[in-house]
Design a protein around this motif. Structure first.
Motif, PDB file in Angstrom:
ATOM      1  N   GLY B  16       0.787  -1.217   0.000  1.00  0.00           N
ATOM      2  CA  GLY B  16       0.000   0.000   0.000  1.00  0.00           C
ATOM      3  C   GLY B  16       0.823   1.273   0.000  1.00  0.00           C
ATOM      4  O   GLY B  16       0.306   2.353  -0.314  1.00  0.00           O
ATOM      5  N   GLN B  17       2.094   1.147   0.348  1.00  0.00           N
ATOM      6  CA  GLN B  17       2.958   2.326   0.387  1.00  0.00           C
ATOM      7  C   GLN B  17       3.431   2.696  -1.024  1.00  0.00           C
ATOM      8  O   GLN B  17       3.498   1.856  -1.928  1.00  0.00           O
ATOM      9  CB  GLN B  17       4.177   2.072   1.274  1.00  0.00           C
ATOM     10  N   ASP B  63      -1.731   0.423 -14.007  1.00  0.00           N
ATOM     11  CA  ASP B  63      -1.736   1.865 -13.713  1.00  0.00           C
ATOM     12  C   ASP B  63      -1.018   2.220 -12.417  1.00  0.00           C
ATOM     13  O   ASP B  63      -0.730   3.392 -12.185  1.00  0.00           O
ATOM     14  CB  ASP B  63      -3.179   2.380 -13.639  1.00  0.00           C
ATOM     15  N   ARG B  64      -0.714   1.241 -11.614  1.00  0.00           N
ATOM     16  CA  ARG B  64      -0.001   1.541 -10.368  1.00  0.00           C
ATOM     17  C   ARG B  64       1.443   1.953 -10.642  1.00  0.00           C
ATOM     18  O   ARG B  64       2.096   2.524  -9.793  1.00  0.00           O
ATOM     19  CB  ARG B  64      -0.020   0.323  -9.445  1.00  0.00           C
ATOM     20  N   PHE B  65       1.917   1.631 -11.838  1.00  0.00           N
ATOM     21  CA  PHE B  65       3.283   1.951 -12.212  1.00  0.00           C
ATOM     22  C   PHE B  65       3.301   3.195 -13.099  1.00  0.00           C
ATOM     23  O   PHE B  65       2.491   3.326 -14.017  1.00  0.00           O
ATOM     24  CB  PHE B  65       3.908   0.788 -12.997  1.00  0.00           C
ATOM     25  N   SER B  82       1.959   0.007  -3.695  1.00  0.00           N
ATOM     26  CA  SER B  82       2.773  -1.187  -3.925  1.00  0.00           C
ATOM     27  C   SER B  82       2.053  -2.436  -3.400  1.00  0.00           C
ATOM     28  O   SER B  82       1.224  -2.364  -2.478  1.00  0.00           O
ATOM     29  CB  SER B  82       4.132  -1.049  -3.252  1.00  0.00           C
ATOM     30  N   GLU B  83       2.362  -3.569  -4.042  1.00  0.00           N
ATOM     31  CA  GLU B  83       1.791  -4.857  -3.647  1.00  0.00           C
ATOM     32  C   GLU B  83       2.925  -5.870  -3.532  1.00  0.00           C
ATOM     33  O   GLU B  83       3.984  -5.695  -4.171  1.00  0.00           O
ATOM     34  CB  GLU B  83       0.781  -5.325  -4.698  1.00  0.00           C
ATOM     35  N   ARG B 108      16.689  -3.455  -5.272  1.00  0.00           N
ATOM     36  CA  ARG B 108      15.955  -4.647  -4.832  1.00  0.00           C
ATOM     37  C   ARG B 108      14.782  -4.195  -3.980  1.00  0.00           C
ATOM     38  O   ARG B 108      14.975  -3.624  -2.908  1.00  0.00           O
ATOM     39  CB  ARG B 108      16.863  -5.588  -4.047  1.00  0.00           C
ATOM     40  N   LEU B 109      13.576  -4.456  -4.440  1.00  0.00           N
ATOM     41  CA  LEU B 109      12.363  -4.034  -3.748  1.00  0.00           C
ATOM     42  C   LEU B 109      11.681  -5.233  -3.109  1.00  0.00           C
ATOM     43  O   LEU B 109      11.439  -6.237  -3.776  1.00  0.00           O
ATOM     44  CB  LEU B 109      11.390  -3.359  -4.722  1.00  0.00           C
ATOM     45  N   THR B 110      11.390  -5.096  -1.834  1.00  0.00           N
ATOM     46  CA  THR B 110      10.610  -6.104  -1.113  1.00  0.00           C
ATOM     47  C   THR B 110       9.372  -5.424  -0.552  1.00  0.00           C
ATOM     48  O   THR B 110       9.479  -4.454   0.196  1.00  0.00           O
ATOM     49  CB  THR B 110      11.418  -6.731   0.039  1.00  0.00           C
ATOM     50  N   VAL B 111       8.214  -5.920  -0.936  1.00  0.00           N
ATOM     51  CA  VAL B 111       6.948  -5.381  -0.444  1.00  0.00           C
ATOM     52  C   VAL B 111       6.321  -6.433   0.467  1.00  0.00           C
ATOM     53  O   VAL B 111       6.016  -7.542   0.027  1.00  0.00           O
ATOM     54  CB  VAL B 111       5.993  -5.029  -1.598  1.00  0.00           C
ATOM     55  N   LEU B 112       6.163  -6.072   1.724  1.00  0.00           N
ATOM     56  CA  LEU B 112       5.635  -7.026   2.721  1.00  0.00           C
ATOM     57  C   LEU B 112       4.112  -6.984   2.813  1.00  0.00           C
ATOM     58  O   LEU B 112       3.501  -5.964   2.478  1.00  0.00           O
ATOM     59  CB  LEU B 112       6.248  -6.714   4.093  1.00  0.00           C
TER      60      LEU B 112
END
Lengths: 113, 112
Positions: B16-17, B63-65, B82-83, B108-112
């Motif tokens: 969500g961030q 569309d989130r990007f 973000s998801e 490196r992206l980690t979405v929790l």
């Protein structure tokens, strides 16, 4: 969508041996490029072969291109432990100002000391 | 030249961030690319700019990007919201069309 597909997916050899990786693709290309990626790093360009070329050398690297079979091979001679990395082929289907470079999923090469 | 510079190198965020990834291409290059790399899908082209103009954004997932290139020396890739499935390594690359690509070290992206 994936254009180039590397084969094999993984390859393990002893230091000093030669390593051969293959790439097949589906459509007409302007050129084909090979890149290397060390673990946790960005991709690094190795060599580019144009569609009207059949073979190209760079140091211990030899690349061939067969446009009739839509395939390319990357040969690394006298491999070293430092050659351990993933290797990707990328096909250039650019037209006009639209630069379209599509990567395969890569071959993971492990060179054992 | 310092090469392509990306920031941050690592980002951990909660679902969500908003996430903003940044890229400084090599000076003089006229093309900039954003790629995403995952084990499942390999290296995917998200968007390509030529002379700061988006040419091909057909790889942007949804569309989130969004991506911008306000000038020749800076680009951003934004994900909002973000998801977890956005977790990946995001690469920026630049070139002088139609030459070889120079890649950054990735974010490196980690979405929790």
């Amino acid at each position: 969508s994936q254009q180039g597909e590397e084969d094999p997916q993984a390859l393990s050899i002893q230091e000093g041996e030669n390593a051969t990786m293959n790439c097949s693709y589906k459509t007409s290309i302007n050129n084909l490029q090979w890149y290397r990626q060390n673990s946790g790093r960005g991709l690094v360009h190795l060599i580019l072969i144009r569609s009207n070329e059949r073979e190209k050398h760079s140091g211990r690297l030899r690349v061939t291109l067969d446009t009739s079979k839509k395939s390319s091979s990357l040969l690394i001679t006298a491999s070293r432990a430092a050659d351990t990395a993933s290797y990707f082929c990328a096909t250039d289907e650019s037209g006009g100002s639209n630069y379209k470079l599509t990567f395969g999923k890569g071959t993971l090469l492990t060179v054992n000391p | 030249d310092a090469g392509v510079i990306q920031s941050p190198r690592h980002e951990v965020t909660e679902m969500g961030q908003e996430v903003t990834l940044r890229c400084k291409p090599i000076s003089g290059h006229n093309s900039l690319f954003w790629y995403r790399q995952t084990m499942m899908r390999g290296l995917e082209l998200l968007i390509y700019f030529n002379n700061n103009v988006p040419i091909d954004d057909s790889g942007m997932p949804e569309d989130r990007f969004s991506a911008k290139m306000p000038n020749a020396s800076f680009s951003t890739l934004k994900i909002q919201p973000s998801e977890p499935r956005d977790s990946a390594v995001y690469f920026c690359a630049s070139s002088f069309y139609p030459g070889e690509l120079f890649f950054g070290e990735g974010s490196r992206l980690t979405v929790l």
